[in-house]
Design an enzyme around this catalytic site. Structure first.
Site, PDB file in Angstrom:
ATOM      1  N   HIS A  14      39.538   4.327  35.162  1.00  0.00           N
ATOM      2  CA  HIS A  14      39.948   3.675  36.393  1.00  0.00           C
ATOM      3  C   HIS A  14      41.051   4.430  37.121  1.00  0.00           C
ATOM      4  CE1 HIS A  14      40.995   0.760  39.350  1.00  0.00           C
ATOM      5  NE2 HIS A  14      42.222   0.666  38.879  1.00  0.00           N
ATOM      6  N   CYS A  15      41.911   5.131  36.409  1.00  0.00           N
ATOM      7  CA  CYS A  15      43.132   5.640  37.037  1.00  0.00           C
ATOM      8  C   CYS A  15      43.031   7.059  37.594  1.00  0.00           C
ATOM      9  CB  CYS A  15      44.284   5.559  36.030  1.00  0.00           C
ATOM     10  SG  CYS A  15      44.811   3.873  35.673  1.00  0.00           S
ATOM     11  N   ILE A  16      42.708   8.017  36.745  1.00  0.00           N
ATOM     12  CA  ILE A  16      42.860   9.419  37.143  1.00  0.00           C
ATOM     13  C   ILE A  16      41.962   9.812  38.319  1.00  0.00           C
ATOM     14  CG2 ILE A  16      42.859  11.811  36.336  1.00  0.00           C
ATOM     15  CD1 ILE A  16      43.428  10.836  33.581  1.00  0.00           C
TER      16      ILE A  16
END
Length: 489
Positions: free
Chosen positions: A326-328
């Site tokens: 989800h983040c990078i």
């Protein structure tokens, strides 16, 4: 894209725009009316000291909204520490599974959920129960829309759902990764406008008893990481005012061994972006070096291993078929979008995002070149993709490059199958609709090409190479195996 300003009218405009677009069919909420019979033991003007004492004595009631890869582990941590925890989610399947003592996340055993239930953990979709909570923690997704712009609909929808049940003295914490300013410019105005008692977020140290407290504390979940206990991951906390920071620090200090206070929610929001952009940029660097090394006939994995022997000034990052999780893949675009409000272009970050986004296309090109050696084309070829999770040994599909690679191969006419021990079926997501069933891992010779996209530990790579006609390896999973069938990508 219009920028979000701190002015209430501008905030309203942009929130309305996000909700009206609903590009990914963000869920809406239909909740029953507030229960007039609900008994609230805390008075509306609960003081900071009283709430802090309730937290320290494990008497505070904790509500966690969003029971996914971040929210559910957090709920279990609080339950382990004897807190009364209520989880909120609009997904009836999750609520039902938890009510039966089951788990829908591979790395969380059903026994953990059952133990939490014995401590009083419950899950519900009835948001009127939020009134009874002392602390509300928001752990909902913050994806990108089709134009790589922030999609805040999950945050805004959730905030609209909280506001009618907000009471004085409650602590509201946002954990969802987002751009600096979201807590103060988007979430707080909704809470202040739509609560029924005319409450305001506590901004000054002097309190009237008609405030609620707000903080931002970024999640630091690392799916599949078994080397660091969740309690040992320091928790960054940024409150809107000193009391909010104090309360959030106490809340998280009850389950984490260390809390790290910062000066504001925006500073905490930026901290999370820095952590993930740091990884994004360095992965882009080794991805670009990998492309050069392939042309030069140099083994990038050998180079990284050698460089890693330096005891200072170097930290290894590894190339791959693209970024997942989800983040990078998401965070750099959140900051780049926000930076435009300040007439600033984050060129370095944008370049890293461009390199990483293009990696699945490199895989497609490599498959085509590999098949061409055997006088075959991608069009009509039978291709098996090994691994669809975004990284090894987890059951997480979020932003997985495997999904993009499958779609690219299909678009070029390949007959694509997949195998992943964690996913018996791939249906429809926000950005894909594959409707594929996991193939059996046998008779690999029937495929023109086997593409290793996720290097799960379960796979017997020597056997895979032996059976396959052609193997395209995007993860260096076949290291140490000498075979002309292998093409490193």
């Amino acid at each position: 894209m219009r920028s979000i300003s701190a002015a209430p009218m501008a905030t309203k405009d942009i929130v309305f725009r996000v909700l009206k677009l609903k590009r990914f069919d963000a869920p809406t909420f239909d909740f029953p009316p507030e229960k007039s019979s609900m008994t609230i033991s805390s008075a509306a003007g609960t003081s900071v000291d009283q709430l802090k004492t309730r937290i320290q004595q494990r008497q505070a009631r904790v509500g966690i909204i969003g029971l996914g890869y971040v929210g559910l582990p957090l709920a279990l941590l609080y339950s382990e520490q004897k807190f009364a925890v209520t989880g909120f989610d609009i997904d009836a399947r999750k609520v039902d599974t938890l009510a039966k003592g089951g788990s829908y996340i591979y790395r969380i055993a059903a026994e953990e959920v059952q133990a939490a239930k014995k401590q009083g953990f419950t899950a519900t979709s009835d948001y009127s129960q939020l009134t009874a909570m002392d602390a509300i923690i928001i752990c909902v997704p913050t994806p990108l829309n089709e134009y790589h712009e922030p999609d805040l609909s999950y945050i805004t929808d959730t905030t609209h759902s909280i506001a009618p049940y907000l009471r004085a003295g409650q602590l509201v914490v946002l954990e969802s990764t987002t751009y600096p300013g979201t807590t103060e410019e988007v979430m707080i105005p909704i809470l202040e406008k739509e609560n029924k008692a005319g409450l305001k977020a506590a901004r000054e140290q002097a309190l009237t008893g008609q405030e609620f407290f707000v903080a931002f504390s970024p999640e630091r979940e690392d799916p599949g990481n078994t080397t660091v206990a969740r309690r040992d991951i320091p928790k960054v906390v940024g409150g809107l005012n000193p009391q909010a920071s104090e309360l959030a620090g106490a809340l998280y200090g009850a389950i984490f061994n260390r809390t790290v206070p910062v000066s504001s929610p925006a500073a905490a929001e930026m901290t999370k972006l820095l952590e993930n952009i740091y990884r994004c940029v360095n992965i882009a660097l080794v991805n670009e070096l990998k492309l050069l090394c392939l042309r030069m006939g140099i083994d990038i994995w050998e180079v990284i291993a050698a460089a890693s022997t330096k005891p200072f000034g170097f930290h290894p990052f590894y190339p791959g078929p693209g970024l997942g999780g989800h983040c990078i893949p998401v965070d750099p675009f959140y900051l780049s979008w926000k930076a435009k409000e300040w007439d600033f272009r984050t060129r370095f970050i944008e370049l890293a995002g461009e390199i990483n986004t293009n990696m699945p296309y490199h895989v497609l090109s490599s498959v085509g070149s590999a098949l061409n050696r055997y006088k075959k084309s991608v069009n009509g070829a039978r291709v098996l993709v090994l691994g669809v999770a975004y990284k090894k040994d987890i059951d997480d599909l979020r932003e997985s490059p495997s999904l993009t690679i499958i779609e690219l191969l299909q678009k070029d006419g390949a007959q694509v199958s997949y195998h992943d021990p964690y996913f018996p079926f791939i249906g429809k997501g926000r950005k894909y609709n594959l409707q594929m069933k996991c193939a059996e891992l046998k008779d690999l010779g029937q495929y023109d090409c086997v593409v290793i996209v996720t290097d799960h530990s379960d796979y017997d790579y020597p056997s895979i190479v032996q059976q396959a006609q052609l193997v395209v390896d995007t993860r260096n999973a076949t290291r140490g195996i000498d075979s002309s069938k292998i093409v490193h990508c």
